[in-house]
Motif scaffolding. Structure first.
Motif, PDB file in Angstrom:
ATOM      1  N   ILE A 196       0.864  -1.185   0.000  1.00  0.00           N
ATOM      2  CA  ILE A 196       0.000   0.000   0.000  1.00  0.00           C
ATOM      3  C   ILE A 196       0.899   1.234   0.000  1.00  0.00           C
ATOM      4  N   PRO A 197       0.669   2.182  -0.898  1.00  0.00           N
ATOM      5  CA  PRO A 197       1.471   3.413  -0.888  1.00  0.00           C
ATOM      6  C   PRO A 197       1.347   4.120   0.463  1.00  0.00           C
ATOM      7  N   PHE A 198       2.436   4.729   0.893  1.00  0.00           N
ATOM      8  CA  PHE A 198       2.487   5.369   2.207  1.00  0.00           C
ATOM      9  C   PHE A 198       1.353   6.366   2.416  1.00  0.00           C
ATOM     10  N   GLU A 199       1.147   7.251   1.464  1.00  0.00           N
ATOM     11  CA  GLU A 199       0.115   8.285   1.639  1.00  0.00           C
ATOM     12  C   GLU A 199      -1.277   7.678   1.792  1.00  0.00           C
ATOM     13  N   LYS A 200      -1.524   6.595   1.078  1.00  0.00           N
ATOM     14  CA  LYS A 200      -2.824   5.932   1.184  1.00  0.00           C
ATOM     15  C   LYS A 200      -2.982   5.288   2.568  1.00  0.00           C
ATOM     16  N   LEU A 201      -1.925   4.650   3.035  1.00  0.00           N
ATOM     17  CA  LEU A 201      -1.944   4.043   4.366  1.00  0.00           C
ATOM     18  C   LEU A 201      -2.112   5.113   5.437  1.00  0.00           C
ATOM     19  N   LYS A 202      -1.377   6.207   5.284  1.00  0.00           N
ATOM     20  CA  LYS A 202      -1.475   7.306   6.242  1.00  0.00           C
ATOM     21  C   LYS A 202      -2.903   7.845   6.299  1.00  0.00           C
ATOM     22  N   ALA A 203      -3.502   8.068   5.148  1.00  0.00           N
ATOM     23  CA  ALA A 203      -4.879   8.573   5.098  1.00  0.00           C
ATOM     24  C   ALA A 203      -5.841   7.596   5.771  1.00  0.00           C
ATOM     25  N   ARG A 204      -5.636   6.324   5.523  1.00  0.00           N
ATOM     26  CA  ARG A 204      -6.501   5.309   6.122  1.00  0.00           C
ATOM     27  C   ARG A 204      -6.366   5.321   7.650  1.00  0.00           C
ATOM     28  N   LEU A 205      -5.131   5.392   8.127  1.00  0.00           N
ATOM     29  CA  LEU A 205      -4.905   5.399   9.574  1.00  0.00           C
ATOM     30  C   LEU A 205      -5.448   6.669  10.226  1.00  0.00           C
ATOM     31  N   LEU A 206      -5.245   7.805   9.560  1.00  0.00           N
ATOM     32  CA  LEU A 206      -5.688   9.074  10.138  1.00  0.00           C
ATOM     33  C   LEU A 206      -7.202   9.249  10.088  1.00  0.00           C
ATOM     34  N   ALA A 207      -7.886   8.376   9.399  1.00  0.00           N
ATOM     35  CA  ALA A 207      -9.353   8.403   9.404  1.00  0.00           C
ATOM     36  C   ALA A 207      -9.893   7.974  10.768  1.00  0.00           C
ATOM     37  N   ASN A 208      -9.064   7.276  11.529  1.00  0.00           N
ATOM     38  CA  ASN A 208      -9.434   6.874  12.884  1.00  0.00           C
ATOM     39  C   ASN A 208      -9.215   8.079  13.805  1.00  0.00           C
ATOM     40  N   PRO A 209     -10.260   8.597  14.440  1.00  0.00           N
ATOM     41  CA  PRO A 209     -10.128   9.800  15.276  1.00  0.00           C
ATOM     42  C   PRO A 209      -9.087   9.672  16.390  1.00  0.00           C
ATOM     43  N   LYS A 210      -8.964   8.504  16.982  1.00  0.00           N
ATOM     44  CA  LYS A 210      -7.976   8.327  18.055  1.00  0.00           C
ATOM     45  C   LYS A 210      -6.553   8.425  17.511  1.00  0.00           C
ATOM     46  N   VAL A 211      -6.330   7.826  16.366  1.00  0.00           N
ATOM     47  CA  VAL A 211      -5.006   7.893  15.734  1.00  0.00           C
ATOM     48  C   VAL A 211      -4.701   9.336  15.342  1.00  0.00           C
TER      49      VAL A 211
END
Length: 93
Positions: free
Chosen positions: A3-18
């Motif tokens: 998974i490209p880094f930016e896509k993974l980052k966006a996915r993770l940052l969609a979690n409010p706690k993260v």
């Protein structure tokens, strides 16, 4: 599948706690990024900078990665070694 880094980052940052935890680290990330920019402006490798600072390359790497928060004394040495002006600025939020 990678998974490209930016896509993974966006996915993770969609979690409010993260996102809250990530945002809390923003000042530390900015310090590290500024240290990298200062070294690069000076045209120095980490090893060259370390020699000028009287420290090790691994210490410079830790500072630039954000793993270690530098003291004011260390920031002053870093600035001197890179020919940078050390400033602390607090601005209105």
């Amino acid at each position: 599948m990678t998974i490209p880094f930016e896509k993974l980052k966006a996915r993770l940052l969609a979690n409010p706690k993260v996102k809250v935890e990530y945002d809390a680290l923003a000042p530390e990330f900015e310090i590290a990024a500024e240290l990298v920019r200062a070294r690069q402006r000076a045209g120095l490798s980490q090893s060259e900078l370390a020699a000028r600072m009287g420290t090790s390359q691994s210490t410079v790497a830790r500072l630039e990665s954000g793993q270690t928060l530098p003291s004011t004394k260390t920031l002053l040495r870093f600035a001197k070694a890179t020919g940078s002006k050390f400033q602390i600025r607090l601005s209105a939020a």
